[in-house]
Design a protein around this motif. Sequence first.
Motif, PDB file in Angstrom:
ATOM      1  N   ILE A 619      -1.868 -28.094 -21.660  1.00  0.00           N
ATOM      2  CA  ILE A 619      -0.765 -28.061 -20.708  1.00  0.00           C
ATOM      3  C   ILE A 619       0.468 -27.403 -21.318  1.00  0.00           C
ATOM      4  CG2 ILE A 619      -1.531 -30.061 -19.391  1.00  0.00           C
ATOM      5  CD1 ILE A 619       0.482 -31.775 -20.885  1.00  0.00           C
ATOM      6  N   HIS A 620       1.266 -26.855 -20.440  1.00  0.00           N
ATOM      7  CA  HIS A 620       2.573 -26.298 -20.817  1.00  0.00           C
ATOM      8  C   HIS A 620       3.552 -26.698 -19.732  1.00  0.00           C
ATOM      9  CE1 HIS A 620       5.856 -23.633 -21.696  1.00  0.00           C
ATOM     10  NE2 HIS A 620       5.674 -22.921 -20.597  1.00  0.00           N
ATOM     11  N   LEU A 621       4.696 -27.241 -20.115  1.00  0.00           N
ATOM     12  CA  LEU A 621       5.732 -27.604 -19.156  1.00  0.00           C
ATOM     13  C   LEU A 621       6.517 -26.340 -18.826  1.00  0.00           C
ATOM     14  CD1 LEU A 621       6.891 -31.009 -20.677  1.00  0.00           C
ATOM     15  CD2 LEU A 621       5.004 -30.523 -19.122  1.00  0.00           C
ATOM     16  N   GLU A 649      -8.732 -24.197 -20.081  1.00  0.00           N
ATOM     17  CA  GLU A 649      -7.799 -23.864 -19.005  1.00  0.00           C
ATOM     18  C   GLU A 649      -6.374 -24.150 -19.460  1.00  0.00           C
ATOM     19  OE1 GLU A 649     -10.285 -24.589 -14.860  1.00  0.00           O
ATOM     20  OE2 GLU A 649      -8.840 -26.079 -15.534  1.00  0.00           O
ATOM     21  N   LEU A 650      -5.460 -23.347 -18.989  1.00  0.00           N
ATOM     22  CA  LEU A 650      -4.041 -23.559 -19.240  1.00  0.00           C
ATOM     23  C   LEU A 650      -3.414 -24.075 -17.955  1.00  0.00           C
ATOM     24  CD1 LEU A 650      -1.405 -23.296 -20.882  1.00  0.00           C
ATOM     25  CD2 LEU A 650      -1.269 -20.910 -20.102  1.00  0.00           C
ATOM     26  N   HIS A 651      -2.920 -25.302 -17.978  1.00  0.00           N
ATOM     27  CA  HIS A 651      -2.272 -25.887 -16.815  1.00  0.00           C
ATOM     28  C   HIS A 651      -0.762 -25.760 -16.966  1.00  0.00           C
ATOM     29  CE1 HIS A 651      -5.825 -28.607 -15.370  1.00  0.00           C
ATOM     30  NE2 HIS A 651      -6.211 -27.383 -15.686  1.00  0.00           N
ATOM     31  N   LEU A 652      -0.145 -25.066 -16.035  1.00  0.00           N
ATOM     32  CA  LEU A 652       1.300 -24.864 -16.040  1.00  0.00           C
ATOM     33  C   LEU A 652       1.927 -25.885 -15.100  1.00  0.00           C
ATOM     34  CD1 LEU A 652       1.200 -20.988 -15.636  1.00  0.00           C
ATOM     35  CD2 LEU A 652       1.465 -22.247 -17.777  1.00  0.00           C
ATOM     36  N   ILE A 653       2.745 -26.765 -15.640  1.00  0.00           N
ATOM     37  CA  ILE A 653       3.352 -27.833 -14.844  1.00  0.00           C
ATOM     38  C   ILE A 653       4.829 -27.497 -14.657  1.00  0.00           C
ATOM     39  CG2 ILE A 653       3.882 -30.286 -14.746  1.00  0.00           C
ATOM     40  CD1 ILE A 653       1.438 -30.757 -16.549  1.00  0.00           C
ATOM     41  N   GLY A 654       5.212 -27.167 -13.434  1.00  0.00           N
ATOM     42  CA  GLY A 654       6.597 -26.829 -13.162  1.00  0.00           C
ATOM     43  C   GLY A 654       6.757 -25.438 -12.587  1.00  0.00           C
ATOM     44  N   SER A 655       7.899 -24.821 -12.830  1.00  0.00           N
ATOM     45  CA  SER A 655       8.243 -23.528 -12.240  1.00  0.00           C
ATOM     46  C   SER A 655       7.785 -22.387 -13.137  1.00  0.00           C
ATOM     47  CB  SER A 655       9.752 -23.422 -12.024  1.00  0.00           C
ATOM     48  OG  SER A 655      10.210 -24.475 -11.205  1.00  0.00           O
ATOM     49  N   VAL A 656       7.327 -21.318 -12.502  1.00  0.00           N
ATOM     50  CA  VAL A 656       6.818 -20.153 -13.223  1.00  0.00           C
ATOM     51  C   VAL A 656       7.663 -18.936 -12.876  1.00  0.00           C
ATOM     52  CG1 VAL A 656       4.863 -18.576 -13.445  1.00  0.00           C
ATOM     53  CG2 VAL A 656       4.471 -21.029 -13.317  1.00  0.00           C
ATOM     54  N   PRO A 657       8.069 -18.117 -13.863  1.00  0.00           N
ATOM     55  CA  PRO A 657       8.843 -16.917 -13.561  1.00  0.00           C
ATOM     56  C   PRO A 657       8.104 -16.016 -12.583  1.00  0.00           C
ATOM     57  CG  PRO A 657       8.879 -17.365 -15.920  1.00  0.00           C
ATOM     58  CD  PRO A 657       7.874 -18.306 -15.317  1.00  0.00           C
ATOM     59  N   ILE A 670      -5.967 -19.989 -15.686  1.00  0.00           N
ATOM     60  CA  ILE A 670      -4.594 -20.491 -15.671  1.00  0.00           C
ATOM     61  C   ILE A 670      -4.357 -21.149 -14.319  1.00  0.00           C
ATOM     62  CG2 ILE A 670      -2.157 -19.945 -15.914  1.00  0.00           C
ATOM     63  CD1 ILE A 670      -2.894 -17.470 -17.477  1.00  0.00           C
ATOM     64  N   LEU A 671      -3.985 -22.405 -14.334  1.00  0.00           N
ATOM     65  CA  LEU A 671      -3.776 -23.180 -13.110  1.00  0.00           C
ATOM     66  C   LEU A 671      -2.319 -23.577 -13.007  1.00  0.00           C
ATOM     67  CD1 LEU A 671      -4.904 -24.699 -10.629  1.00  0.00           C
ATOM     68  CD2 LEU A 671      -5.295 -26.662 -12.132  1.00  0.00           C
ATOM     69  N   LYS A 672      -1.682 -23.201 -11.900  1.00  0.00           N
ATOM     70  CA  LYS A 672      -0.298 -23.581 -11.629  1.00  0.00           C
ATOM     71  C   LYS A 672      -0.278 -24.935 -10.938  1.00  0.00           C
ATOM     72  CE  LYS A 672       4.138 -23.225 -10.471  1.00  0.00           C
ATOM     73  NZ  LYS A 672       4.233 -24.523  -9.771  1.00  0.00           N
ATOM     74  N   ARG A 673       0.476 -25.870 -11.517  1.00  0.00           N
ATOM     75  CA  ARG A 673       0.628 -27.193 -10.922  1.00  0.00           C
ATOM     76  C   ARG A 673       2.110 -27.449 -10.657  1.00  0.00           C
ATOM     77  NH1 ARG A 673      -2.894 -31.270 -14.640  1.00  0.00           N
ATOM     78  NH2 ARG A 673      -2.237 -32.699 -12.996  1.00  0.00           N
ATOM     79  N   ALA A 690      -4.213 -30.364 -25.711  1.00  0.00           N
ATOM     80  CA  ALA A 690      -3.013 -30.011 -26.485  1.00  0.00           C
ATOM     81  C   ALA A 690      -1.870 -29.724 -25.522  1.00  0.00           C
ATOM     82  CB  ALA A 690      -3.268 -28.789 -27.376  1.00  0.00           C
ATOM     83  N   LEU A 691      -0.652 -29.863 -26.033  1.00  0.00           N
ATOM     84  CA  LEU A 691       0.554 -29.412 -25.350  1.00  0.00           C
ATOM     85  C   LEU A 691       1.069 -28.187 -26.099  1.00  0.00           C
ATOM     86  CD1 LEU A 691       3.107 -29.787 -23.468  1.00  0.00           C
ATOM     87  CD2 LEU A 691       4.061 -31.160 -25.349  1.00  0.00           C
ATOM     88  N   ILE A 692       1.432 -27.151 -25.354  1.00  0.00           N
ATOM     89  CA  ILE A 692       1.967 -25.935 -25.972  1.00  0.00           C
ATOM     90  C   ILE A 692       3.449 -25.842 -25.642  1.00  0.00           C
ATOM     91  CG2 ILE A 692       1.807 -23.435 -26.126  1.00  0.00           C
ATOM     92  CD1 ILE A 692      -1.088 -23.603 -25.348  1.00  0.00           C
TER      93      ILE A 692
END
Length: 789
Positions: A619-621, A649-657, A670-673, A690-692
């Motif tokens: 995950i990445h915040l 998989e990379l889970h993106l939690i929050g806002s994405v540019p 890559i999954l946007k959450r 892991a957290l990145i």
Amino acid sequence: MRILQIFNRYAEIGGEEIAVEQISAELAASHEIRSITFDSQEWATQTGVLARARQFLAMAWNFRSIRHVREHISEFQPDMVLLHNIMPVGSAGLYVYLTGCGVPVVQFIHNFRPFSVNGYCWGNGRLLPQGLHKNFLPEILAGAWQESRLKTAWYGLLIWLLHQRGVYRRMDGWIAISQFMKDAFVEGGIEAGRIRVIPHSWQPQCSQEDLAQAAQTASEPLFLFLGRLTEEKGLRVLLDAWQSFEQASPTGQLMIAGDGPLAGEIALRCKQMGRASYVGFTTGPAKRELLSRCTALVVPSVWWEPLGLVLYEAYDYGKPVLAARSGGIVDHVEDGITGWLHEPGDSKMLAAHLLEASADRETCRRRGACGRQLLLQRSARTWIDEFNDFTGAVVRLAREPAASAAATRKQVPDGRAGSAFLVTVYLADQNPGYDRSFGISRMSHVVLDTLQAGGRIELKAITSKTSQQAPESVKALRVLPWGTRGKWVRLLTDHLHPLFGRHHPVPDLHYFPKGYLPLLDFFCRPSVVTIHDTIIQYDEDHYPQWRRAWEYRYWAMMLKHTLRKADRLMTVSESSKQQIHGFMDRHGIARKEIVVTYEPCLYEKIPQPLDPSKGNYVIHLASCEPHKRTAHLIRWWHEQESVNRHLPELHLIGSVPPEVLPLLASSRGILKRPFLEDAALQAAYLGARALILPSEIEGFGLPALEAYYLGTPVCFVRGTSVEEILGVVTCKGGFSLADAASLFGALDEVMQMSSQEVRQCGLQLRSAYAAEKVAEKMVAVFEDARTRR
């Protein structure tokens, strides 16, 4: 728990009644439930002037309903009362009785009552949001409830009186089904800390075999509308868009299923078109067949949908959604990820989305699959855990004796504890989700709770209607009667609140946990601040286009003012201390002593996991702030996907540019959450490998502690405060932003850490940054500032 549930059925069955049945079933699996159901249909069958007059009076105070509830409370002895709709048969008086009966009361927010007479904020074909400010006149003029101005006026008066008596403010808790609904109720004056967002759960109806079949959609695009045929559902917008679609595309079918006041008009307009069909009310196998065959579902609502369970139905069958950017829909449809969002009422934009979806069936399939993945996170187990967490806290708080804190300490004549000194804490400048204060708010909550529990300090918090609220343990509150999410309102409040909030007794100390003193600081002496970082200066140096020039000048001015005027300075890491000293040197400010307190973690009270089950994802915040380097990480990950088939998989939690959204659309891993409420965020941490954290600068890096406390290792940028914070227990996970290979090497390194090694790191970090240790350092600073007064 023993839960008494109360619901007033509507004259016509709708989504709320279906939701109440589902909630009842899920609660019955874990709790002892007793339900009281009133039925509006009973009143609808009564005719005559006298019967109607009795109903009008009973809406205000129904002795029969209140007696019925009182008898059940006496016999059942519930731990909590859970309310859904209780009007009109339950009566306004039932609210008054329940909020004074001594049993905690939690209200489920299914619609906009008590800020809308008809619950929809809708009338005369338009939104009527004035009820959020207790102005029900527009709905009255529109005859919004039961198409009667008189009935609407009477109901509106009862709601207004309940507001005036403070009945709604005395509710112990509120459960909102979407973040939008929570925000609306906060705007209406309900304390944000009393509302928890818990979206409905969903039990998948579509099996994997059916899902595979559903992926084989019709030979030509088929778009489906499911729902009640009313004006606010946007049917006219849909048909206008479809007319444009038919002119532009030679293939494609529209099917409208449902019933309601517009059924005749819809059927006629469909006949006038070449490829639109009205199939009437549909349920059971026929409905499932439509969902299986369609290419996408269309939800063109022009009112503020609280949630829209039809979205869940579409996702269940792996179908994307073409929806209006309206109400709670935006919490459950991610534009470019699970569907398309158009502006409410914009038929041209909807037509363009119909054309885009019909021309790219693979994008439809991919977005539908993302929707299915989001839906699977809303299991009944997840829902009940979130419900138990919130209502358990509500019940525990209500059981605390009101004077328990006072009873444990000797009181002096002015009402203050003899051994404690009074500290006011300014929290109105913390508006999580509307500015950079998520981490600061979480840290403030833990610190204040610990300081209050220590007994040496008595806290009084200054908040606004929409800001971060004080912990429940802080009983002394001053809530400013306005919200501070708006930029200019917040800035004025930040500087003028000393005039609004003069205190008696006079506090011994003023504390500003976000680190900025008001310009009227002479009313706030002595003062202590926690300055978390100087990222605003870093952004001005490295990303000047990120903010407007005046914003950089303003915040630099405020930081310089604070550094010069504050009596004592604290910060959260040695790295941040160096940043602050560098800022002081740069601007010619004489150096002052800065005490490093570090930060505690909100998850400290959660037991360290033994061996948490891990999914194949990290995950990445995510953030649009440039120093967070979300776009940087996405580009690296997208490039790596082509050469590394075993990448998680990379889970993106929050806002994405926005500039990297095309990469997300083409990525397979890559999954946007969306932004997650705390229970869901904890689950994401627990299940991640892991957290990145690719941030190039941090004041502390609180997510690193959160991850390790929940059994997940961390990848971080070397040379930042995160390396300092984690360095007390491990050096694993560091990488360089100049080298993509170093990130994936660091990721491999931490993913190979054993669960026991991660657990030991978590336990040692808990000891190093325990809330009590942080509070002890802060108390020493407070006492020093007070003695220097």
